[in-house]
Design a protein around this motif. Structure first.
Motif, PDB file in Angstrom:
ATOM      1  N   HIS A   3       0.854  -1.196   0.000  1.00  0.00           N
ATOM      2  CA  HIS A   3       0.000   0.000   0.000  1.00  0.00           C
ATOM      3  C   HIS A   3       0.892   1.248   0.000  1.00  0.00           C
ATOM      4  O   HIS A   3       1.704   1.451   0.915  1.00  0.00           O
ATOM      5  CB  HIS A   3      -0.920   0.007   1.223  1.00  0.00           C
ATOM      6  CG  HIS A   3      -1.883   1.167   1.181  1.00  0.00           C
ATOM      7  ND1 HIS A   3      -2.842   1.298   0.198  1.00  0.00           N
ATOM      8  CD2 HIS A   3      -1.991   2.273   1.953  1.00  0.00           C
ATOM      9  CE1 HIS A   3      -3.528   2.421   0.386  1.00  0.00           C
ATOM     10  NE2 HIS A   3      -3.022   3.036   1.449  1.00  0.00           N
ATOM     11  N   SER A  42       0.011  -2.505  -6.809  1.00  0.00           N
ATOM     12  CA  SER A  42      -0.083  -1.992  -5.443  1.00  0.00           C
ATOM     13  C   SER A  42      -1.407  -1.238  -5.294  1.00  0.00           C
ATOM     14  O   SER A  42      -1.974  -0.776  -6.275  1.00  0.00           O
ATOM     15  CB  SER A  42       1.044  -0.987  -5.170  1.00  0.00           C
ATOM     16  OG  SER A  42       2.270  -1.487  -5.621  1.00  0.00           O
ATOM     17  N   THR A  43      -1.855  -1.100  -4.048  1.00  0.00           N
ATOM     18  CA  THR A  43      -2.956  -0.166  -3.819  1.00  0.00           C
ATOM     19  C   THR A  43      -2.343   1.198  -3.541  1.00  0.00           C
ATOM     20  O   THR A  43      -1.289   1.300  -2.901  1.00  0.00           O
ATOM     21  CB  THR A  43      -3.840  -0.607  -2.638  1.00  0.00           C
ATOM     22  OG1 THR A  43      -2.995  -0.763  -1.481  1.00  0.00           O
ATOM     23  CG2 THR A  43      -4.531  -1.923  -2.938  1.00  0.00           C
TER      24      THR A  43
END
Ligand SMILES: NC(=O)C[C@H](N)C(=O)O
Length: 328
Positions: A3, A42-43
């Motif tokens: 994240h 990815s976030t």
């Protein structure tokens, strides 16, 4: 899945052109909208911190950004931070953040040379690469990095070396520490790092540290005026390996005796300060009490000196500056 938080500060990566020239316009959400698609590994979260071209960024703004990064790294769910920034002064801002970065998680700066409204803007690809670096386990514990045009640099020594080139950055006395190739991070070196310094405090923005450029016939007038106007630190960009001139050396001795910290750098883009010459050269400048910046650039030396002078007496700041410059 990692994240990542993207902090936007402005620069060409966020700029759009109008009759008055290119102006920082887009925020973090728009930057991510242009850069990402559903295949992202990815976030990513978007946060706006500043919206300025980087030639308008102040020391107080740099502190605001350092605090904003610290706030994100206080979160356990964040694996890395990306900062979008103008290229003109990113070498100063990234260096300050690196000096105080006390965390294994990567902080990665990036930007663009072509503004966001250009169909060929390099911003989206640079931002994707920076997110890949911030997400990479191999990029942990390397300090603050800069990713641009597929190359990865440590923040110490990085410098904008070409006003317009699509890959404008180089590294003083070094090179990139890796590349991003088709979204995959390849690291080939580790940046040299020293001990972490305390965060800038509320008066960081007010610490008067000037940079003066030496040139043929420059004399001592501008230097003495800077001292009279209250400078607490002065970085001299000497000629060659850090040479001044006989008048300036005398002015340096007066300033050091009056409690001003004088740092000796070079106006040359590669190579260290070395005491080779007397008669107004670096041998005399150091004997007059100036502190050698070694291989550190004048703009990064000024950032370090401002941070040291905010927290220490001039004598201690000079000692710590000397120790830092001798260590890396
Ligand atoms: N390419 C850039 O980002 C340059 C811009 N003027 C800035 O530093 O904000």
């Amino acid at each position: 899945m990692a994240h990542i938080v993207v902090l936007a500060t402005g620069g060409t990566i966020s700029s759009r052109s109008g009759a008055a020239g290119s102006v920082a316009t887009d925020g973090a959400v728009a930057l991510l909208g242009a850069a990402l698609d559903s295949s992202q590994a990815s976030t990513v979260e978007a946060v706006d911190v500043l919206r300025k071209n980087s030639f308008n960024i102040t020391l107080a703004d740099v502190r605001t950004l350092a605090e904003a990064i610290r706030t994100q790294l206080d979160r356990a769910d964040v694996d890395g931070v990306v900062v979008t920034h103008g290229t003109d002064t990113v070498e100063e801002c990234a260096f300050l953040v690196d000096l105080v970065h006390d965390d294994p998680r990567p902080v990665v700066f990036t930007g663009a040379q072509l503004s966001a409204d250009r169909p060929d803007s390099d911003g989206p690809a640079n931002l994707r690469d920076a997110i890949a670096v911030a997400s990479a386990p191999a990029a942990r514990s390397l300090g603050v990095l800069l990713t641009f045009a597929g190359r990865i640099f440590g923040s110490r020594g990085v410098q904008k070396a070409d006003t317009l080139a699509p890959d404008p950055f180089s590294s003083r006395d070094g090179g990139p520490i890796g590349r991003v190739i088709c979204g995959v991070v390849h690291l080939t070196a580790r940046p040299a790092r020293t001990s972490v310094l305390p965060m800038p405090g509320p008066t960081f923005g007010d610490v008067p540290v000037e940079i003066l450029h030496c040139h043929l016939g420059s004399g001592d007038h501008a230097f003495r005026r800077a001292v009279e106007s209250g400078a607490r630190g002065i970085v001299l960009a000497g000629t060659g390996a850090g040479n001044l001139n006989t008048d300036l050396v005398a002015a340096v001795a007066d300033a050091v005796a009056a409690g001003v910290v004088v740092a000796l750098g070079t106006r040359v883009s590669q190579g260290p300060v070395v005491p080779l010459y007397g008669g107004g050269g670096a041998v005399d400048a150091l004997a007059a009490g100036a502190v050698s910046l070694g291989t550190l650039s004048c703009v990064q030396g000024r950032i370090l000196l401002a941070l040291l002078l905010e927290h220490h007496t001039p004598r201690r700041a000079a000692e710590l500056l000397s120790e830092y410059c001798a260590a890396v």
